[in-house]
Structure formats: structure tokens, C-alpha cells
Scaffold this motif. Structure first.
Motif, PDB file in Angstrom:
ATOM      1  N   THR A  50     -67.044  -8.261  35.980  1.00  0.00           N
ATOM      2  CA  THR A  50     -67.295  -7.371  37.105  1.00  0.00           C
ATOM      3  C   THR A  50     -68.727  -6.867  37.023  1.00  0.00           C
ATOM      4  O   THR A  50     -69.163  -6.368  35.989  1.00  0.00           O
ATOM      5  CB  THR A  50     -66.319  -6.175  37.070  1.00  0.00           C
ATOM      6  OG1 THR A  50     -64.994  -6.691  37.105  1.00  0.00           O
ATOM      7  CG2 THR A  50     -66.557  -5.248  38.230  1.00  0.00           C
ATOM      8  N   ALA A  51     -69.450  -7.003  38.111  1.00  0.00           N
ATOM      9  CA  ALA A  51     -70.839  -6.551  38.150  1.00  0.00           C
ATOM     10  C   ALA A  51     -70.890  -5.089  38.566  1.00  0.00           C
ATOM     11  O   ALA A  51     -70.130  -4.649  39.424  1.00  0.00           O
ATOM     12  CB  ALA A  51     -71.643  -7.401  39.126  1.00  0.00           C
ATOM     13  N   GLY A  58     -77.410  -6.087  50.947  1.00  0.00           N
ATOM     14  CA  GLY A  58     -76.826  -5.085  51.828  1.00  0.00           C
ATOM     15  C   GLY A  58     -75.321  -5.153  51.949  1.00  0.00           C
ATOM     16  O   GLY A  58     -74.726  -4.423  52.714  1.00  0.00           O
ATOM     17  N   LYS A  59     -74.670  -6.026  51.202  1.00  0.00           N
ATOM     18  CA  LYS A  59     -73.210  -6.144  51.264  1.00  0.00           C
ATOM     19  C   LYS A  59     -72.576  -5.024  50.427  1.00  0.00           C
ATOM     20  O   LYS A  59     -73.088  -4.659  49.384  1.00  0.00           O
ATOM     21  CB  LYS A  59     -72.760  -7.496  50.733  1.00  0.00           C
ATOM     22  CG  LYS A  59     -73.304  -8.663  51.513  1.00  0.00           C
ATOM     23  CD  LYS A  59     -72.874  -9.972  50.862  1.00  0.00           C
ATOM     24  CE  LYS A  59     -73.516 -11.141  51.572  1.00  0.00           C
ATOM     25  NZ  LYS A  59     -73.196 -12.400  50.914  1.00  0.00           N
ATOM     26  N   THR A  60     -71.483  -4.516  50.879  1.00  0.00           N
ATOM     27  CA  THR A  60     -70.826  -3.443  50.131  1.00  0.00           C
ATOM     28  C   THR A  60     -69.800  -3.962  49.140  1.00  0.00           C
ATOM     29  O   THR A  60     -69.325  -3.223  48.299  1.00  0.00           O
ATOM     30  CB  THR A  60     -70.140  -2.448  51.091  1.00  0.00           C
ATOM     31  OG1 THR A  60     -69.193  -3.176  51.882  1.00  0.00           O
ATOM     32  CG2 THR A  60     -71.146  -1.745  51.969  1.00  0.00           C
ATOM     33  N   SER A  61     -69.447  -5.249  49.211  1.00  0.00           N
ATOM     34  CA  SER A  61     -68.424  -5.774  48.311  1.00  0.00           C
ATOM     35  C   SER A  61     -68.978  -6.769  47.286  1.00  0.00           C
ATOM     36  O   SER A  61     -68.227  -7.270  46.466  1.00  0.00           O
ATOM     37  CB  SER A  61     -67.325  -6.461  49.126  1.00  0.00           C
ATOM     38  OG  SER A  61     -67.879  -7.551  49.840  1.00  0.00           O
ATOM     39  N   ASP A  62     -70.266  -7.057  47.348  1.00  0.00           N
ATOM     40  CA  ASP A  62     -70.869  -8.034  46.438  1.00  0.00           C
ATOM     41  C   ASP A  62     -71.997  -7.357  45.673  1.00  0.00           C
ATOM     42  O   ASP A  62     -72.995  -6.956  46.266  1.00  0.00           O
ATOM     43  CB  ASP A  62     -71.397  -9.234  47.227  1.00  0.00           C
ATOM     44  CG  ASP A  62     -71.916 -10.342  46.323  1.00  0.00           C
ATOM     45  OD1 ASP A  62     -71.505 -10.390  45.146  1.00  0.00           O
ATOM     46  OD2 ASP A  62     -72.720 -11.156  46.802  1.00  0.00           O
ATOM     47  N   PHE A  63     -71.822  -7.219  44.361  1.00  0.00           N
ATOM     48  CA  PHE A  63     -72.798  -6.506  43.546  1.00  0.00           C
ATOM     49  C   PHE A  63     -73.506  -7.433  42.575  1.00  0.00           C
ATOM     50  O   PHE A  63     -72.912  -8.385  42.073  1.00  0.00           O
ATOM     51  CB  PHE A  63     -72.111  -5.384  42.757  1.00  0.00           C
ATOM     52  CG  PHE A  63     -71.629  -4.270  43.629  1.00  0.00           C
ATOM     53  CD1 PHE A  63     -72.423  -3.164  43.847  1.00  0.00           C
ATOM     54  CD2 PHE A  63     -70.385  -4.340  44.234  1.00  0.00           C
ATOM     55  CE1 PHE A  63     -71.982  -2.133  44.650  1.00  0.00           C
ATOM     56  CE2 PHE A  63     -69.938  -3.326  45.049  1.00  0.00           C
ATOM     57  CZ  PHE A  63     -70.738  -2.212  45.264  1.00  0.00           C
ATOM     58  N   ALA A  64     -74.748  -7.126  42.300  1.00  0.00           N
ATOM     59  CA  ALA A  64     -75.511  -7.834  41.268  1.00  0.00           C
ATOM     60  C   ALA A  64     -75.130  -7.251  39.913  1.00  0.00           C
ATOM     61  O   ALA A  64     -74.535  -6.176  39.821  1.00  0.00           O
ATOM     62  CB  ALA A  64     -77.007  -7.660  41.514  1.00  0.00           C
ATOM     63  N   SER A  65     -75.485  -7.951  38.854  1.00  0.00           N
ATOM     64  CA  SER A  65     -75.228  -7.425  37.513  1.00  0.00           C
ATOM     65  C   SER A  65     -76.216  -6.310  37.212  1.00  0.00           C
ATOM     66  O   SER A  65     -77.326  -6.270  37.733  1.00  0.00           O
ATOM     67  CB  SER A  65     -75.340  -8.535  36.473  1.00  0.00           C
ATOM     68  OG  SER A  65     -76.611  -9.143  36.544  1.00  0.00           O
ATOM     69  N   ALA A  66     -75.807  -5.421  36.358  1.00  0.00           N
ATOM     70  CA  ALA A  66     -76.654  -4.318  35.911  1.00  0.00           C
ATOM     71  C   ALA A  66     -77.297  -4.704  34.584  1.00  0.00           C
ATOM     72  O   ALA A  66     -76.814  -5.605  33.889  1.00  0.00           O
ATOM     73  CB  ALA A  66     -75.813  -3.056  35.742  1.00  0.00           C
ATOM     74  N   PRO A  67     -78.409  -4.036  34.210  1.00  0.00           N
ATOM     75  CA  PRO A  67     -78.985  -4.311  32.887  1.00  0.00           C
ATOM     76  C   PRO A  67     -77.927  -4.166  31.797  1.00  0.00           C
ATOM     77  O   PRO A  67     -77.103  -3.259  31.827  1.00  0.00           O
ATOM     78  CB  PRO A  67     -80.069  -3.237  32.751  1.00  0.00           C
ATOM     79  CG  PRO A  67     -80.465  -2.937  34.166  1.00  0.00           C
ATOM     80  CD  PRO A  67     -79.178  -3.039  34.953  1.00  0.00           C
ATOM     81  N   GLY A  68     -77.923  -5.119  30.866  1.00  0.00           N
ATOM     82  CA  GLY A  68     -76.953  -5.115  29.775  1.00  0.00           C
ATOM     83  C   GLY A  68     -75.721  -5.951  30.051  1.00  0.00           C
ATOM     84  O   GLY A  68     -74.928  -6.189  29.157  1.00  0.00           O
ATOM     85  N   GLN A  69     -75.547  -6.388  31.312  1.00  0.00           N
ATOM     86  CA  GLN A  69     -74.415  -7.238  31.645  1.00  0.00           C
ATOM     87  C   GLN A  69     -74.847  -8.699  31.652  1.00  0.00           C
ATOM     88  O   GLN A  69     -76.027  -9.007  31.748  1.00  0.00           O
ATOM     89  CB  GLN A  69     -73.877  -6.907  33.035  1.00  0.00           C
ATOM     90  CG  GLN A  69     -73.225  -5.564  33.157  1.00  0.00           C
ATOM     91  CD  GLN A  69     -72.629  -5.389  34.550  1.00  0.00           C
ATOM     92  OE1 GLN A  69     -73.290  -5.594  35.553  1.00  0.00           O
ATOM     93  NE2 GLN A  69     -71.352  -5.008  34.583  1.00  0.00           N
ATOM     94  N   TYR A  70     -73.849  -9.587  31.583  1.00  0.00           N
ATOM     95  CA  TYR A  70     -74.136 -10.998  31.812  1.00  0.00           C
ATOM     96  C   TYR A  70     -74.617 -11.128  33.253  1.00  0.00           C
ATOM     97  O   TYR A  70     -74.229 -10.327  34.112  1.00  0.00           O
ATOM     98  CB  TYR A  70     -72.870 -11.839  31.632  1.00  0.00           C
ATOM     99  CG  TYR A  70     -72.559 -12.180  30.202  1.00  0.00           C
ATOM    100  CD1 TYR A  70     -73.030 -13.355  29.636  1.00  0.00           C
ATOM    101  CD2 TYR A  70     -71.798 -11.335  29.413  1.00  0.00           C
ATOM    102  CE1 TYR A  70     -72.749 -13.686  28.314  1.00  0.00           C
ATOM    103  CE2 TYR A  70     -71.511 -11.646  28.092  1.00  0.00           C
ATOM    104  CZ  TYR A  70     -71.989 -12.823  27.553  1.00  0.00           C
ATOM    105  OH  TYR A  70     -71.707 -13.148  26.254  1.00  0.00           O
ATOM    106  N   PRO A  71     -75.429 -12.134  33.544  1.00  0.00           N
ATOM    107  CA  PRO A  71     -75.835 -12.306  34.942  1.00  0.00           C
ATOM    108  C   PRO A  71     -74.613 -12.591  35.816  1.00  0.00           C
ATOM    109  O   PRO A  71     -73.664 -13.242  35.372  1.00  0.00           O
ATOM    110  CB  PRO A  71     -76.782 -13.512  34.913  1.00  0.00           C
ATOM    111  CG  PRO A  71     -76.546 -14.182  33.615  1.00  0.00           C
ATOM    112  CD  PRO A  71     -75.961 -13.181  32.678  1.00  0.00           C
ATOM    113  N   LYS A  72     -74.614 -12.076  37.016  1.00  0.00           N
ATOM    114  CA  LYS A  72     -73.517 -12.316  37.961  1.00  0.00           C
ATOM    115  C   LYS A  72     -73.828 -13.581  38.726  1.00  0.00           C
ATOM    116  O   LYS A  72     -74.939 -13.777  39.201  1.00  0.00           O
ATOM    117  CB  LYS A  72     -73.413 -11.121  38.909  1.00  0.00           C
ATOM    118  CG  LYS A  72     -72.491 -11.289  40.088  1.00  0.00           C
ATOM    119  CD  LYS A  72     -71.076 -10.974  39.715  1.00  0.00           C
ATOM    120  CE  LYS A  72     -70.263 -10.749  40.986  1.00  0.00           C
ATOM    121  NZ  LYS A  72     -69.239 -11.663  41.227  1.00  0.00           N
TER     122      LYS A  72
END
Length: 144
Positions: A50-51, A58-72
Motif C-alpha cells: 500500500t502506497a 490528481g487522482k484520489t484513489s491512486d497514490f505514489a509511494s512515500a519515502p522509505g517505501q518500495y516504489p509503487k
């Protein structure tokens, strides 16, 4: 970019008593299996974690990864580019996509999402167990 599964010195010292052929077989099979397991684990993290970063495009249901996470995963290129390759001293997990190195080594605050080194670190104990289990299985085989 390449992550090599090598350096299992304690196991190698124990293997020193075995024939060269058996040692080679153990190391190659164990590292091949471990590299494939590592590739699968990294792929699963990229595809299924989960990212928690910012919304993408601008999508509300699709998130990028945060620092420290695996890439999404976005379009799946990073995962499709992950392969394993055998070589004379073991095996390697390789990423064939052009952006693999920046994703791995760029500062996380600037978009880097280390995944190879992190995957290797998180799987270190599994890799050691894989080598030991391969050694046991090979030693149980009848020899001509």
C-alpha cells in the motif's frame, strides 16, 4: 543495476571440505534459488504494498509511494525488468529498465525508492537458509 547474492563466507568455509564439483553445485543452485526468491519478493512489494505518498495525477484513489517505501508500480516496467541471471560464482537479480539505478540510488526525498538493497537486506536470513537447505539436499543425494 545488479544485486549479487554472494559472501556467505561461513557456509563457504564449511563447504571447503567437499569436492569442488559439489561446492560449485551447492553455490550455484542455492544462489539461483535465492535470487529467484528475492526477485519474487521485490516484485510482490512493488506490485502489492500500500502506497502512502501523494496522490498521483490528481487522482484520489491512486497514490505514489512515500519515502522509505518500495516504489509503487505505475505501468509495471520496473517489475517486468527484474530478472535473474546465473554466473560462475552464483546468481544475480538484474533490472533491465533505464530508470532502475535512479530509483534505487536517488535521495528518497527527491523520489528515490531503494528496492534492490532493501529486498536483499530483508531477505538475508532466507538466503542463508536457502544455502543451508540446498547443501543438505545435495549431501543427501546418492553419489556414483
Amino acid at each position: 543495476m545488479t544485486v549479487r547474492i554472494e559472501g556467505l563466507e561461513e557456509v563457504r568455509r564449511n563447504l571447503a571440505k567437499l569436492s569442488r564439483e559439489v561446492r560449485r553445485e551447492v553455490v550455484q543452485q542455492a544462489t539461483k534459488d535465492a535470487a529467484e526468491e528475492l526477485r519474487r519478493d521485490i516484485s510482490n512489494h512493488i506490485n502489492h504494498d500500500t502506497a502512502a505518498g501523494r496522490p498521483r495525477s490528481g487522482k484520489t484513489s491512486d497514490f505514489a509511494s512515500a519515502p522509505g517505501q518500495y516504489p509503487k508500480t505505475d505501468k509495471g516496467g520496473l517489475v517486468r525488468g527484474l530478472t535473474t541471471r546465473k554466473h560462475s560464482k552464483g546468481a544475480a537479480v538484474i533490472s533491465a529498465v533505464s530508470y532502475a539505478v535512479p530509483v534505487e540510488f536517488k535521495d528518497p526525498a527527491k523520489g528515490g525508492r531503494p528496492y534492490m538493497g532493501r529486498g536483499l537486506h530483508e531477505n538475508e536470513n532466507k538466503i542463508r537458509r536457502r544455502v543451508v537447505n540446498s547443501l543438505k539436499a545435495i549431501l543427501r543425494r546418492p553419489r556414483a
